[in-house]
Scaffold this active site. Structure first.
Site, PDB file in Angstrom:
ATOM      1  N   ARG A  27      83.968 -37.812 -21.997  1.00 57.24           N
ATOM      2  CA  ARG A  27      83.257 -38.809 -22.812  1.00 57.24           C
ATOM      3  C   ARG A  27      84.033 -40.113 -22.925  1.00 57.24           C
ATOM      4  O   ARG A  27      84.107 -40.703 -23.999  1.00 57.24           O
ATOM      5  CB  ARG A  27      82.994 -38.268 -24.223  1.00 57.24           C
ATOM      6  N   ARG A  31      80.266 -44.280 -27.424  1.00 54.62           N
ATOM      7  CA  ARG A  31      80.073 -45.067 -28.644  1.00 54.62           C
ATOM      8  C   ARG A  31      81.323 -45.718 -29.208  1.00 54.62           C
ATOM      9  O   ARG A  31      81.228 -46.591 -30.041  1.00 54.62           O
ATOM     10  CB  ARG A  31      79.408 -44.194 -29.722  1.00 54.62           C
ATOM     11  N   ARG A  40      73.876 -50.312 -24.714  1.00 47.68           N
ATOM     12  CA  ARG A  40      72.968 -49.320 -25.297  1.00 47.68           C
ATOM     13  C   ARG A  40      71.685 -49.964 -25.830  1.00 47.68           C
ATOM     14  O   ARG A  40      70.598 -49.414 -25.664  1.00 47.68           O
ATOM     15  CB  ARG A  40      73.712 -48.608 -26.440  1.00 47.68           C
ATOM     16  N   ASP A  77      74.038 -37.033 -18.377  1.00 52.53           N
ATOM     17  CA  ASP A  77      74.136 -35.986 -19.387  1.00 52.53           C
ATOM     18  C   ASP A  77      73.797 -34.632 -18.766  1.00 52.53           C
ATOM     19  O   ASP A  77      73.009 -34.570 -17.821  1.00 52.53           O
ATOM     20  CB  ASP A  77      73.203 -36.259 -20.564  1.00 52.53           C
ATOM     21  N   TYR A 153      70.907 -24.935 -24.866  1.00 49.91           N
ATOM     22  CA  TYR A 153      70.072 -26.044 -25.344  1.00 49.91           C
ATOM     23  C   TYR A 153      68.601 -25.806 -25.011  1.00 49.91           C
ATOM     24  O   TYR A 153      67.714 -26.124 -25.798  1.00 49.91           O
ATOM     25  CB  TYR A 153      70.534 -27.378 -24.735  1.00 49.91           C
TER      26      TYR A 153
HETATM   27  O1  1CP Z   1      82.201 -38.108 -20.125  1.00 47.62           O
HETATM   28  C1  1CP Z   1      81.583 -39.173 -19.902  1.00 47.62           C
HETATM   29  O2  1CP Z   1      82.021 -40.294 -20.217  1.00 47.62           O
HETATM   30  C2  1CP Z   1      80.272 -39.101 -19.135  1.00 47.62           C
HETATM   31  C3  1CP Z   1      79.085 -38.974 -19.888  1.00 47.62           C
HETATM   32  C4  1CP Z   1      78.670 -37.671 -20.564  1.00 47.62           C
HETATM   33  C5  1CP Z   1      78.982 -36.319 -20.305  1.00 47.62           C
HETATM   34  C6  1CP Z   1      79.998 -35.769 -19.320  1.00 47.62           C
HETATM   35  C7  1CP Z   1      77.726 -37.673 -21.609  1.00 47.62           C
HETATM   36  C8  1CP Z   1      77.116 -38.889 -22.202  1.00 47.62           C
HETATM   37  N1  1CP Z   1      77.414 -36.372 -21.906  1.00 47.62           N
HETATM   38  C9  1CP Z   1      78.185 -35.527 -21.154  1.00 47.62           C
HETATM   39  C10 1CP Z   1      78.161 -34.057 -21.131  1.00 47.62           C
HETATM   40  C11 1CP Z   1      77.505 -33.320 -22.244  1.00 47.62           C
HETATM   41  N2  1CP Z   1      76.317 -33.596 -22.864  1.00 47.62           N
HETATM   42  C12 1CP Z   1      77.992 -32.107 -22.766  1.00 47.62           C
HETATM   43  C13 1CP Z   1      79.219 -31.387 -22.288  1.00 47.62           C
HETATM   44  C14 1CP Z   1      80.471 -31.935 -22.846  1.00 47.62           C
HETATM   45  C15 1CP Z   1      80.681 -31.783 -24.329  1.00 47.62           C
HETATM   46  O3  1CP Z   1      80.750 -30.627 -24.825  1.00 47.62           O
HETATM   47  O4  1CP Z   1      80.829 -32.826 -24.996  1.00 47.62           O
HETATM   48  C16 1CP Z   1      77.095 -31.683 -23.766  1.00 47.62           C
HETATM   49  C17 1CP Z   1      77.193 -30.444 -24.615  1.00 47.62           C
HETATM   50  C18 1CP Z   1      76.030 -32.633 -23.822  1.00 47.62           C
HETATM   51  C19 1CP Z   1      74.807 -32.594 -24.691  1.00 47.62           C
HETATM   52  C20 1CP Z   1      74.710 -33.782 -25.564  1.00 47.62           C
HETATM   53  N3  1CP Z   1      74.487 -35.055 -25.116  1.00 47.62           N
HETATM   54  C21 1CP Z   1      74.813 -33.848 -26.983  1.00 47.62           C
HETATM   55  C22 1CP Z   1      74.966 -32.650 -27.894  1.00 47.62           C
HETATM   56  C23 1CP Z   1      76.385 -32.298 -28.174  1.00 47.62           C
HETATM   57  C24 1CP Z   1      76.455 -31.091 -29.108  1.00 47.62           C
HETATM   58  O5  1CP Z   1      77.364 -31.104 -29.957  1.00 47.62           O
HETATM   59  O6  1CP Z   1      75.654 -30.150 -29.012  1.00 47.62           O
HETATM   60  C25 1CP Z   1      74.692 -35.193 -27.366  1.00 47.62           C
HETATM   61  C26 1CP Z   1      74.758 -35.778 -28.749  1.00 47.62           C
HETATM   62  C27 1CP Z   1      74.486 -35.948 -26.164  1.00 47.62           C
HETATM   63  C28 1CP Z   1      74.269 -37.440 -26.076  1.00 47.62           C
HETATM   64  C29 1CP Z   1      75.262 -38.179 -25.294  1.00 47.62           C
HETATM   65  N4  1CP Z   1      75.642 -37.871 -23.991  1.00 47.62           N
HETATM   66  C30 1CP Z   1      76.541 -38.801 -23.543  1.00 47.62           C
HETATM   67  C31 1CP Z   1      76.743 -39.752 -24.612  1.00 47.62           C
HETATM   68  C32 1CP Z   1      77.629 -40.973 -24.534  1.00 47.62           C
HETATM   69  C33 1CP Z   1      75.943 -39.342 -25.701  1.00 47.62           C
HETATM   70  C34 1CP Z   1      75.765 -40.072 -27.031  1.00 47.62           C
HETATM   71  C35 1CP Z   1      74.559 -40.915 -26.922  1.00 47.62           C
HETATM   72  C36 1CP Z   1      74.513 -42.056 -27.896  1.00 47.62           C
HETATM   73  O7  1CP Z   1      74.227 -41.810 -29.070  1.00 47.62           O
HETATM   74  O8  1CP Z   1      74.699 -43.221 -27.479  1.00 47.62           O
END
Ligand code: 1CP
Length: 348
Positions: A27, A31, A40, A77, A153
């Site tokens: 990540r 944000r 965004r 994602d 999910y």
């Molecule tokens: O790592 C990076 O910079 C690349 C982008 C990336 C990756 C690798 C994002 C962008 N998401 C992910 C993977 C991801 N997505 C995972 C696996 C890693 C982890 O455990 O963090 C998971 C579980 C998700 C699912 C997801 N996407 C959630 C739920 C998390 C949970 O606690 O259940 C959420 C909130 C997102 C949204 C998301 N994905 C990425 C970003 C930057 C965001 C936030 C979006 C925003 O509000 O702007």
């Protein structure tokens, strides 16, 4: 596309010990960066951001421009695969992803494997754009969720605490739930192979919820699908390293590494560095595992922990990373401090 064999991250994943260690952050785009928040607002929602190649490429490059990490992880994602399979998906501010839950065989029947490559084409386009923009030392990292984590999910319909639906389906009806996992294995292989063909040099499988399964379910739903994905990708792309991140696997990390065939293993925050060095580092390149909260805390706590991690693991194949993703409250200047600390670090 061939991979950059001389890039520090690729060399570390091939088993070399490199000083200072190559690094990137899970990540790392997101944000906590003002330039992310500025981009965004240009898109209507998160899915649109992921499916607009110019935006996804720009977001991938933002943290790399600022900090010169060794790895650029594609901005996308893990839930883009269920989306491409036809499952309704929205992201709500503060709540995270909301999907229309799949509860049974009929739900699986509505998923359309045949359409994923065309629906995900903008993602591959983004990969191509980033590959063209990167310099010769930065590695492009593609990714997908593991079938188990993506299934949590898809079945729960959102992030969960107890995982009652998905676990009870897996326990009660292994054959029926196995059909969903099989479909996800196939889709994930196609998704990652296409990312590699487009220019991803390394891929990571995020298994964020691996740690909620005890044995033998861990073997069946985490290890086995991962092993099949790794084997299929290695047949087509033998030189591309694969990283597995089975968050929370605890005592099962060792089995995960030896049985899946991954090249690198991402460790979560709770795995002790001494254990990783003694028991895991001879089996795979270690990636991890600084507590993301230390990047919020900063100061002496951050400095001590970074140096200690590099001292413990820098003598073997090691990629510096966090134990989970960068938190939104992280001050960007603390990531700058981390970059400086790593550049000056020496292995033990
Ligand atoms: O790592 C990076 O910079 C690349 C982008 C990336 C990756 C690798 C994002 C962008 N998401 C992910 C993977 C991801 N997505 C995972 C696996 C890693 C982890 O455990 O963090 C998971 C579980 C998700 C699912 C997801 N996407 C959630 C739920 C998390 C949970 O606690 O259940 C959420 C909130 C997102 C949204 C998301 N994905 C990425 C970003 C930057 C965001 C936030 C979006 C925003 O509000 O702007």
């Amino acid at each position: 596309m061939p991979i950059g064999q001389n890039k520090p991250l690729v060399r570390a994943l091939a088993g070399e010990s490199i000083t200072p260690p190559p690094w990137w952050l899970m990540r790392q785009a997101g944000r906590y960066l003002p330039e992310y928040r500025a981009t965004r607002v240009k898109a209507n929602d998160f899915v649109e951001m992921c499916l607009t190649p110019a935006i996804a490429a720009e977001l991938t490059l933002q943290p790399v421009r600022r900090y010169r990490m060794d790895g650029a992880i594609l901005f996308s994602d893990i839930l883009m695969l269920p989306y491409a399979l036809g499952q309704a998906l929205t992201f709500r501010e503060r709540e995270g992803p909301i999907l229309e839950p799949i509860e049974n065989h009929a739900g699986i029947g509505r998923l359309k494997l045949g359409q994923i490559m065309s629906h995900l084409e903008p993602v591959f386009d983004a990969v191509r754009r980033v590959a063209e923009a990167l310099d010769t030392r930065t590695t492009l990292i593609g990714f997908a969720g593991s079938p188990w984590t993506v299934a949590t999910y898809m079945v729960e319909g959102r992030t969960s605490r107890e995982f009652r639906q998905v676990k009870s389906w897996a326990y009660r009806d292994a054959k029926g739930f196995g059909a969903l996992i099989d479909l996800l294995v196939e889709g994930t292989v196609d998704f990652l192979a296409a990312q590699m063909a487009a220019g991803a040099e390394v891929v990571q499988l995020f298994d964020s919820w691996a740690g909620i399964l005890p044995e033998p379910a861990f073997g069946r739903w985490v290890i086995e699908p991962t092993r099949r994905i790794v084997a299929a990708l290695k047949r087509r792309f033998p030189d591309h390293p694969i990283i597995g991140f089975p968050r929370g696997a605890g005592l099962l990390y060792e089995r995960y590494i030896t049985e899946t065939g991954i090249d690198g293993v991402g460790l979560d925050t709770m795995v002790p560095a001494g254990y990783a060095r003694a028991q895991l580092q001879q089996l795979a390149t270690i990636q991890g595992n600084l507590d993301p909260v230390l990047l919020i805390a900063g100061g002496a706590a951050l400095e001590t922990a970074v140096k200690e991690l590099c001292r413990m693991l820098g003598g073997g194949p090691f990629v510096f990373n966090l134990g989970h993703g960068v938190l939104p409250e992280t001050p960007p200047e603390n990531v700058e401090t981390l970059a400086t600390l790593l550049a000056g670090s020496n292995a033990a």
